[in-house]
Design a protein around this motif. Structure first.
Motif, PDB file in Angstrom:
ATOM      1  N   PHE A 254       0.825  -1.210   0.000  1.00  0.00           N
ATOM      2  CA  PHE A 254       0.000   0.000   0.000  1.00  0.00           C
ATOM      3  C   PHE A 254       0.863   1.265   0.000  1.00  0.00           C
ATOM      4  O   PHE A 254       0.355   2.360  -0.176  1.00  0.00           O
ATOM      5  N   GLU A 255       2.165   1.086   0.222  1.00  0.00           N
ATOM      6  CA  GLU A 255       3.089   2.214   0.126  1.00  0.00           C
ATOM      7  C   GLU A 255       4.472   1.679  -0.204  1.00  0.00           C
ATOM      8  O   GLU A 255       4.802   0.531   0.106  1.00  0.00           O
ATOM      9  N   CYS A 256       5.257   2.497  -0.869  1.00  0.00           N
ATOM     10  CA  CYS A 256       6.632   2.124  -1.197  1.00  0.00           C
ATOM     11  C   CYS A 256       7.552   2.558  -0.062  1.00  0.00           C
ATOM     12  O   CYS A 256       7.317   3.581   0.581  1.00  0.00           O
ATOM     13  N   THR A 257       8.610   1.801   0.153  1.00  0.00           N
ATOM     14  CA  THR A 257       9.519   2.047   1.267  1.00  0.00           C
ATOM     15  C   THR A 257      10.713   2.876   0.805  1.00  0.00           C
ATOM     16  O   THR A 257      11.370   2.523  -0.176  1.00  0.00           O
ATOM     17  N   PRO A 258      11.006   3.987   1.483  1.00  0.00           N
ATOM     18  CA  PRO A 258      12.190   4.776   1.104  1.00  0.00           C
ATOM     19  C   PRO A 258      13.472   3.958   1.264  1.00  0.00           C
ATOM     20  O   PRO A 258      13.595   3.135   2.183  1.00  0.00           O
ATOM     21  N   CYS A 259      14.407   4.152   0.375  1.00  0.00           N
ATOM     22  CA  CYS A 259      15.697   3.460   0.458  1.00  0.00           C
ATOM     23  C   CYS A 259      16.412   3.865   1.750  1.00  0.00           C
ATOM     24  O   CYS A 259      16.422   5.042   2.127  1.00  0.00           O
ATOM     25  N   PRO A 278      31.462   0.523  -3.847  1.00  0.00           N
ATOM     26  CA  PRO A 278      32.679   0.860  -3.118  1.00  0.00           C
ATOM     27  C   PRO A 278      33.237   2.196  -3.632  1.00  0.00           C
ATOM     28  O   PRO A 278      33.210   2.474  -4.825  1.00  0.00           O
ATOM     29  N   GLY A 279      33.699   3.014  -2.711  1.00  0.00           N
ATOM     30  CA  GLY A 279      34.198   4.341  -3.079  1.00  0.00           C
ATOM     31  C   GLY A 279      33.107   5.404  -2.990  1.00  0.00           C
ATOM     32  O   GLY A 279      33.378   6.586  -3.215  1.00  0.00           O
ATOM     33  N   PHE A 280      31.878   4.983  -2.654  1.00  0.00           N
ATOM     34  CA  PHE A 280      30.759   5.916  -2.564  1.00  0.00           C
ATOM     35  C   PHE A 280      30.024   5.703  -1.242  1.00  0.00           C
ATOM     36  O   PHE A 280      30.217   4.698  -0.546  1.00  0.00           O
ATOM     37  N   PHE A 281      29.166   6.655  -0.892  1.00  0.00           N
ATOM     38  CA  PHE A 281      28.348   6.517   0.314  1.00  0.00           C
ATOM     39  C   PHE A 281      27.015   7.225   0.078  1.00  0.00           C
ATOM     40  O   PHE A 281      26.829   7.971  -0.892  1.00  0.00           O
ATOM     41  N   GLN A 282      26.070   6.994   0.973  1.00  0.00           N
ATOM     42  CA  GLN A 282      24.800   7.721   0.968  1.00  0.00           C
ATOM     43  C   GLN A 282      24.287   7.780   2.396  1.00  0.00           C
ATOM     44  O   GLN A 282      23.895   6.784   2.980  1.00  0.00           O
ATOM     45  N   ALA A 283      24.319   8.996   2.964  1.00  0.00           N
ATOM     46  CA  ALA A 283      23.970   9.154   4.374  1.00  0.00           C
ATOM     47  C   ALA A 283      22.468   9.275   4.608  1.00  0.00           C
ATOM     48  O   ALA A 283      21.977   8.941   5.684  1.00  0.00           O
ATOM     49  N   GLY A 284      21.728   9.749   3.602  1.00  0.00           N
ATOM     50  CA  GLY A 284      20.302   9.971   3.794  1.00  0.00           C
ATOM     51  C   GLY A 284      19.468   8.793   3.344  1.00  0.00           C
ATOM     52  O   GLY A 284      19.950   7.837   2.746  1.00  0.00           O
ATOM     53  N   SER A 285      18.161   8.854   3.622  1.00  0.00           N
ATOM     54  CA  SER A 285      17.221   7.834   3.166  1.00  0.00           C
ATOM     55  C   SER A 285      16.387   8.390   2.020  1.00  0.00           C
ATOM     56  O   SER A 285      16.256   9.606   1.848  1.00  0.00           O
ATOM     57  N   GLY A 286      15.821   7.486   1.226  1.00  0.00           N
ATOM     58  CA  GLY A 286      14.990   7.899   0.111  1.00  0.00           C
ATOM     59  C   GLY A 286      15.749   8.623  -0.976  1.00  0.00           C
ATOM     60  O   GLY A 286      15.199   9.494  -1.650  1.00  0.00           O
ATOM     61  N   GLN A 287      17.014   8.263  -1.202  1.00  0.00           N
ATOM     62  CA  GLN A 287      17.865   8.987  -2.148  1.00  0.00           C
ATOM     63  C   GLN A 287      17.870   8.334  -3.530  1.00  0.00           C
ATOM     64  O   GLN A 287      17.617   7.139  -3.680  1.00  0.00           O
ATOM     65  N   VAL A 288      18.176   9.146  -4.546  1.00  0.00           N
ATOM     66  CA  VAL A 288      18.148   8.676  -5.926  1.00  0.00           C
ATOM     67  C   VAL A 288      19.549   8.551  -6.529  1.00  0.00           C
ATOM     68  O   VAL A 288      19.688   8.194  -7.697  1.00  0.00           O
TER      69      VAL A 288
END
Length: 332
Positions: A254-259, A278-288
């Protein structure tokens, strides 16, 4: 002095109902009488002004009259004063209406009034908008002053949205199970609508009145068969692709889950989020997207929410690296 038939207060022209038909016929009848009783051009023009100025005698809530002469020229309008003194064709051109020509629209409202059938159906669609089914009510009046050789047929029209009316409410306690009272803007009442994830089932009540469709509301739980990568719209029951930055791994969501942090998704309709490389990061959620590790850091594995700082005796002058480099002899 003319007296208007009393109007139903908790009523709207947005739906077909017994009350909306009663209010429509009251306003149209009152306006027709004003035209029939006018004994001079000045009286007729004063009537046009009062309709266009939305005086309470000829306007109520969202019930608005349109008055058109026998040449198809709008002489008064309780909601769109900019239409006054324009032909039907000019009105259609001004709003981008292209569903039918003036001749066809006039045949609908004139025919309904002349045959005393009163009701006619049509679709209204202005430029850039979705079509709206409408039920118009039309009545013909005659301006014929006593002692003068003048007789003019004038049509009084009032449109309503051609949709059945959910039950009227003022509080949530007025509504059936699994529904809520949604108040109308600037009004003290509203209509019962089913909660999200419930489908509306409206069963008509036979009132014996043409053009009226009072309804009993039942809210039925939606069956969700949407595939992975999509979610069900709780209002429409349609499957909608997950937007970038989200995913739904299993059917029936019923809803999509943020990454989560350390993952991303740059496409729509995804069933899973991808780990950052590797060599990258993502600190936030729901990112593209993923972010390269800055200078002085590195990420040896994928899926990290942050990069690791280089240890003493190590360095990294390039972004997006998987490892730090040992300092050269003689440096630190």
């Amino acid at each position: 002095t003319m007296k208007r038939w009393p109007l139903v207060e908790q009523c709207t022209a947005q739906y077909l109902s017994t009350c909306s038909e009663a209010n429509t016929m009251s306003l149209i009848g009152h306006a027709s009488s004003a035209i029939n009783n006018a004994q001079s051009a000045a009286e007729l023009q004063e009537f046009y002004r009062r309709v266009t100025d939305r005086e309470p005698e000829f306007t109520f809530g969202d019930f608005h009259l349109m008055v058109v002469d026998s040449d198809g020229v709008v002489r008064a309008h309780g909601d769109r004063p900019e239409w006054v003194n324009k032909s039907i064709t000019e009105v259609f051109q001004s709003v981008g209406y292209a569903v039918m020509p003036e001749s066809m629209f006039r045949a609908l409202y004139e025919g309904a009034a002349d045959r005393e059938e009163f009701f006619f159906q049509y679709n209204w669609q202005e430029a850039g908008q979705e079509p709206t089914p409408m039920l118009g009510t039309s009545r013909v009046a005659e301006y014929a002053p006593l002692g003068e050789d003048v007789a003019q047929r004038i049509y009084v029209i009032l449109p309503r949205r051609d949709m059945p009316a959910p039950p009227v409410c003022t509080t949530v306690t007025d509504c059936p199970e699994n529904s809520a009272c949604v108040l109308m803007e600037d009004r003290t009442f509203g209509h019962c609508h089913c909660n999200a994830r419930f489908a509306e089932a409206l069963d008509p009540i036979d009132t014996g009145c043409e053009g009226s469709t009072d309804q009993v509301l039942t809210c039925v739980a939606m069956v969700n068969s949407c595939p992975a990568g999509t979610m069900m719209d709780g209002a429409t029951g349609e499957c909608v692709a997950c937007s970038p930055g989200t995913a739904s791994p299993a059917p029936g969501a019923f809803e999509c889950t943020p990454c989560e942090a350390g993952r991303y998704q740059n496409t729509s309709g995804a069933s899973a989020c991808a780990p950052v490389m590797p060599g990258f990061f993502q600190a936030g959620s729901g990112q593209v997207d993923q972010t390269p590790c800055p200078e002085g850091t590195a990420a040896a594995v994928g899926g990290l929410a942050e990069c690791e700082a280089c240890e003493p005796g190590m360095h990294q002058t390039m972004p997006g690296q998987t490892a730090c480099v040992t300092c050269e002899p003689g440096s630190f």
